[in-house]
Enzyme design. Structure first.
Site, short mmCIF file in Angstrom:
data_model
loop_
_atom_site.label_atom_id
_atom_site.label_comp_id
_atom_site.label_asym_id
_atom_site.label_seq_id
_atom_site.Cartn_x
_atom_site.Cartn_y
_atom_site.Cartn_z
N LEU A 40 6.19 19.26 89.94
CA LEU A 40 6.17 19.42 88.48
C LEU A 40 7.31 18.60 87.86
CD1 LEU A 40 5.57 23.30 88.49
CD2 LEU A 40 3.86 21.51 88.09
N CYS A 44 9.78 12.32 83.71
CA CYS A 44 11.21 12.55 83.48
C CYS A 44 11.92 13.03 84.74
CB CYS A 44 11.37 13.56 82.35
SG CYS A 44 13.06 14.01 82.03
N ILE A 184 15.12 0.71 79.72
CA ILE A 184 15.02 0.72 81.19
C ILE A 184 15.72 -0.51 81.77
CG2 ILE A 184 13.41 0.49 83.14
CD1 ILE A 184 11.50 2.34 81.68
N HIS A 444 41.70 17.49 69.18
CA HIS A 444 42.46 16.29 69.56
C HIS A 444 43.02 16.48 70.96
CE1 HIS A 444 45.12 12.86 69.23
NE2 HIS A 444 46.09 13.62 69.72
P1 FAD Z 1 5.36 12.85 81.32
O1 FAD Z 1 6.74 13.20 81.68
O2 FAD Z 1 4.91 11.44 81.57
O3 FAD Z 1 4.42 13.86 82.07
C1 FAD Z 1 3.05 13.80 82.03
C2 FAD Z 1 2.50 14.41 83.29
O4 FAD Z 1 1.10 14.53 83.14
C3 FAD Z 1 2.71 13.58 84.55
O5 FAD Z 1 3.36 14.34 85.52
C4 FAD Z 1 1.32 13.18 84.99
O6 FAD Z 1 1.18 13.19 86.40
C5 FAD Z 1 0.49 14.28 84.38
N1 FAD Z 1 -0.89 13.87 84.10
C6 FAD Z 1 -1.31 12.78 83.41
N2 FAD Z 1 -2.64 12.78 83.31
C7 FAD Z 1 -3.08 13.88 83.96
C8 FAD Z 1 -4.36 14.43 84.19
N3 FAD Z 1 -5.47 13.84 83.73
N4 FAD Z 1 -4.44 15.58 84.90
C9 FAD Z 1 -3.33 16.20 85.37
N5 FAD Z 1 -2.08 15.73 85.16
C10 FAD Z 1 -1.97 14.60 84.46
N6 FAD Z 1 13.67 9.99 78.20
C11 FAD Z 1 14.81 10.57 77.76
O7 FAD Z 1 14.75 11.30 76.76
N7 FAD Z 1 16.00 10.39 78.39
C12 FAD Z 1 16.11 9.60 79.47
O8 FAD Z 1 17.20 9.44 80.02
C13 FAD Z 1 14.95 8.95 79.95
N8 FAD Z 1 15.01 8.16 81.03
C14 FAD Z 1 13.87 7.56 81.49
C15 FAD Z 1 13.97 6.71 82.59
C16 FAD Z 1 12.84 6.09 83.08
C17 FAD Z 1 12.97 5.17 84.27
C18 FAD Z 1 11.57 6.34 82.48
C19 FAD Z 1 10.32 5.70 83.04
C20 FAD Z 1 11.47 7.18 81.39
C21 FAD Z 1 12.61 7.78 80.87
N9 FAD Z 1 12.57 8.62 79.76
C22 FAD Z 1 13.72 9.19 79.28
C23 FAD Z 1 11.31 8.89 79.06
C24 FAD Z 1 10.77 10.28 79.49
O9 FAD Z 1 10.59 10.29 80.89
C25 FAD Z 1 9.46 10.57 78.79
O10 FAD Z 1 9.61 10.43 77.38
C26 FAD Z 1 8.99 11.99 79.08
O11 FAD Z 1 8.84 12.19 80.46
C27 FAD Z 1 7.69 12.28 78.36
O12 FAD Z 1 7.27 13.57 78.65
P2 FAD Z 1 5.74 13.99 78.62
O13 FAD Z 1 5.71 15.42 78.98
O14 FAD Z 1 5.11 13.55 77.37
O15 FAD Z 1 5.03 13.12 79.76
P1 NAI Z 2 11.51 -0.59 75.64
O1 NAI Z 2 10.48 -0.53 74.60
O2 NAI Z 2 12.77 0.18 75.49
O3 NAI Z 2 11.95 -2.10 75.89
C1 NAI Z 2 11.02 -3.07 76.23
C2 NAI Z 2 11.61 -4.43 75.90
O4 NAI Z 2 10.78 -5.42 76.45
C3 NAI Z 2 11.71 -4.71 74.42
O5 NAI Z 2 12.98 -5.18 74.12
C4 NAI Z 2 10.62 -5.75 74.18
O6 NAI Z 2 10.93 -6.64 73.12
C5 NAI Z 2 10.63 -6.47 75.51
N1 NAI Z 2 9.39 -7.15 75.83
C6 NAI Z 2 8.12 -6.75 75.60
N2 NAI Z 2 7.24 -7.65 76.10
C7 NAI Z 2 7.98 -8.63 76.67
C8 NAI Z 2 7.66 -9.81 77.38
N3 NAI Z 2 6.40 -10.16 77.60
N4 NAI Z 2 8.67 -10.58 77.83
C9 NAI Z 2 9.97 -10.23 77.62
N5 NAI Z 2 10.33 -9.11 76.96
C10 NAI Z 2 9.34 -8.31 76.51
O7 NAI Z 2 10.74 -0.21 77.00
P2 NAI Z 2 11.28 0.17 78.43
O8 NAI Z 2 12.67 -0.29 78.63
O9 NAI Z 2 10.22 -0.28 79.36
O10 NAI Z 2 11.29 1.75 78.37
C11 NAI Z 2 10.09 2.45 78.06
C12 NAI Z 2 10.41 3.70 77.31
O11 NAI Z 2 10.93 4.67 78.20
C13 NAI Z 2 11.47 3.55 76.25
O12 NAI Z 2 10.91 3.10 75.05
C14 NAI Z 2 12.01 4.90 76.12
O13 NAI Z 2 11.21 5.61 75.21
C15 NAI Z 2 11.83 5.49 77.50
N6 NAI Z 2 13.12 5.51 78.19
C16 NAI Z 2 14.14 6.21 77.65
C17 NAI Z 2 15.38 6.23 78.24
C18 NAI Z 2 16.48 6.97 77.58
O14 NAI Z 2 16.21 7.73 76.67
N7 NAI Z 2 17.72 6.81 78.01
C19 NAI Z 2 15.64 5.54 79.50
C20 NAI Z 2 14.50 4.81 79.97
C21 NAI Z 2 13.30 4.82 79.34
#
Ligand code: FAD
Ligand code: NAI
Length: 465
Positions: A40, A44, A184, A444
């Site tokens: 689960l 995230c 990312i 502070h």
């Molecule tokens: P998800 O977390 O994507 O969960 C959806 C779930 O649904 C999945 O487990 C999937 O398997 C399941 N699912 C999909 N379709 C089906 C189906 N048909 N049947 C059954 N199950 C299904 N956000 C932050 O706020 N802070 C961060 O630091 C951060 N870091 C990130 C780092 C990375 C590398 C990535 C990729 C994302 C990061 N994010 C971060 C973004 C964050 O992970 C997402 O915004 C968040 O997980 C969204 O939650 P959700 O519940 O909408 O979907």
């Molecule tokens: P992003 O939307 O943050 O960044 C993607 C970048 O790729 C943008 O700057 C865009 O202009 C560029 N881009 C798009 N097409 C391109 C191309 N063809 N060639 C070169 N550059 C290109 O997306 P990212 O980093 O993939 O993360 C996805 C999402 O995951 C974020 O939008 C965020 O919502 C979530 N996330 C959140 C984190 C956090 O809250 N700390 C950490 C990691 C992910």
């Protein structure tokens, strides 16, 4: 309950779905949650926020030891990287936290339906071999990596990877090219740069971090360059081929021009994420997606079909875990007949690099489109705690309405910016003015005093600058 199996069926157990399921169960509703992953917690907990922060935190220690930051404070160590152990602690964090959600499901009597869910009709869903009927269905299927045509990700081979593959590299690449200077790219680029990789970020736009305040984007670019990142802005990747031990990629100016070839050990594709709706058979429920592939909802998270709700990454808005969680709580409360609200104007956003980059509300450009504004800025260099801790980079910026003084946006670059933004978020949620923040007593010496000073700077009253 007529012949319904459940009051609420949530599809997807990410931060949106699992929180919605637990809150619905707390409210006395018979609840199930369908999840196809082995564990689960969704993106995230499994491959997103948590494992990336585990690697960021650990690599920060390594970097501090390797780059002389610790020696500056009198702690002399010669770091040796045990990458397997670093990965081990990442996996342990994921196992513990995903197991924690399983425990919470049991405790709250949420039934986990294991398998992929797809609609049979507007109130019935097939999960594996079982068909269940539910009075309310919440779609919380999240998002997955946006593919880049001509660049094929193969995480198992470890050459052209997405964020999931980049979390698990078995060795530190000599050169890592990142496509996309977004969240990312900068977070995972930071992990491998700290551990010794040369990192080149190829970004299509003319600046990194789209969506962030322009001053923040410029300053972040400067700081990352100082750390050793190389940026190729206004540049696009047109093709990439992995051959054995390396990747060769063709890049050219985004506006067109001569192409050049880059070589890398590893290529990370991080150009955004797309909503997950494939295989859900939305048509059987009478639902459609918008042009961006998202499921549209109203303010209460109701879709166009009665009894079907949607939250998290699959609906419009920032793709952030805390936004999904808050929507999960609100949707459950709305289903239970209560008033569940999320204030989408006040969702903080944090990039967990060093320093951290955080923001909430409007950028200065957006705020100026609404009317006259006053801006107060305070550098971390002038904050006693940041200076003492050898963390001089960054600033706090407070944007307020010129007439009412109401805070419209706050932007922070600071080592603990992610923690500092919580105060600004709370202030904005309560409709604070810059004066409210300026006249609130701040402990502070803390980094948070920089927020107070930036708020004071809105009316030209900052003391320590
Ligand atoms: P998800 O977390 O994507 O969960 C959806 C779930 O649904 C999945 O487990 C999937 O398997 C399941 N699912 C999909 N379709 C089906 C189906 N048909 N049947 C059954 N199950 C299904 N956000 C932050 O706020 N802070 C961060 O630091 C951060 N870091 C990130 C780092 C990375 C590398 C990535 C990729 C994302 C990061 N994010 C971060 C973004 C964050 O992970 C997402 O915004 C968040 O997980 C969204 O939650 P959700 O519940 O909408 O979907
Ligand atoms: P992003 O939307 O943050 O960044 C993607 C970048 O790729 C943008 O700057 C865009 O202009 C560029 N881009 C798009 N097409 C391109 C191309 N063809 N060639 C070169 N550059 C290109 O997306 P990212 O980093 O993939 O993360 C996805 C999402 O995951 C974020 O939008 C965020 O919502 C979530 N996330 C959140 C984190 C956090 O809250 N700390 C950490 C990691 C992910």
């Amino acid at each position: 309950m007529a012949d319904y199996d459940f009051d609420v069926l949530v599809i997807g157990a990410g931060p949106g779905g699992y929180v919605a399921a637990i809150r619905a169960a707390q409210l006395g509703l018979k609840t199930a949650c369908a999840e196809s992953r082995e564990t689960l917690g969704g993106t995230c907990l499994n491959v997103g926020c948590i494992p990336s922060k585990a690697m960021l935190h650990a690599s920060e220690y390594y970097d501090a030891a390797a780059n002389g930051a610790m020696a500056k404070m009198g702690v002399v160590v010669e770091p040796k990287l045990d990458l397997a152990a670093m990965h081990g602690q990442r996996k342990e964090a994921v196992t513990q936290l995903t197991g924690g959600i399983e425990f919470l499901f049991k405790k709250n009597k949420v039934e986990w339906l294991k398998g992929r869910a797809s609609f049979e009709s507007a109130d019935s869903v097939k999960v594996g071999e079982r068909i269940v009927r539910a009075k309310n269905i919440v779609i919380a299927t999240g998002s997955s990596v946006t593919p880049l045509p001509g660049v094929e990700v193969d995480n198992a081979a470890g050459r052209i990877v997405d964020s999931t593959g980049a979390l698990e590299l078995a060795a530190v690449p000599k050169t890592l090219v990142v496509i996309g200077g977004g969240v990312i790219g900068l977070e995972l680029g930071s992990v491998w740069r700290r551990l010794g990789a040369d990192v080149i970020v190829v970004e299509y736009l003319d600046q990194i971090l789209p969506g962030f305040d322009d001053d923040v984007r410029k300053e972040a670019n400067k700081i990352f360059k100082k750390q050793g990142f190389q940026f190729k802005l206004g540049t696009k990747v047109t093709a990439a081929t992995a051959s054995g031990k390396s990747v060769s990629l063709a890049v050219e100016p985004a506006k067109g021009g001569a192409s050049e070839t880059l070589e890398a050990d590893v290529l990370l594709v991080s150009i955004g994420r797309k909503p997950n709706t494939d295989g859900l058979a939305l048509d059987k429920a009478g639902l459609k997606v918008n042009a961006r592939g998202q499921i549209e909802t109203d303010h209460d998270f109701r879709t166009a079909v009665a009894g079907i709700w949607a939250i998290g990454d699959v609906v419009p808005g920032p793709m952030l875990a805390h936004k999904a969680e808050d929507e999960g709580i609100a949707v459950a409360e709305n289903i239970a007949g209560q008033t569940g609200i999320v204030n989408h104007e006040v969702i903080p956003s944090v990039v967990y690099t060093m320093p951290e980059i955080a923001g909430v509300g409007l950028t200065e450009t957006q705020a100026r489109e609404h009317g006259e504004v006053k801006v107060g800025k305070f550098p971390m260099l002038a904050n006693s705690r940041a200076k003492t801790n050898h963390e001089p980079d960054g600033f706090v910026k407070v944007i307020a309405d010129a007439k009412t003084d109401r805070v419209l946006g706050v932007w922070v670059i600071a080592s603990v910016g992610g923690t500092m933004i919580a105060e600004a978020t709370l202030a904005m949620e309560f409709g604070a003015t810059s004066e409210d923040i300026a006249y609130t007593c701040h402990a502070h010496p803390t980094h948070s005093e920089a927020l107070k000073e930036a708020a004071m700077a809105v009316t030209g009253k900052a003391i320590h600058i």
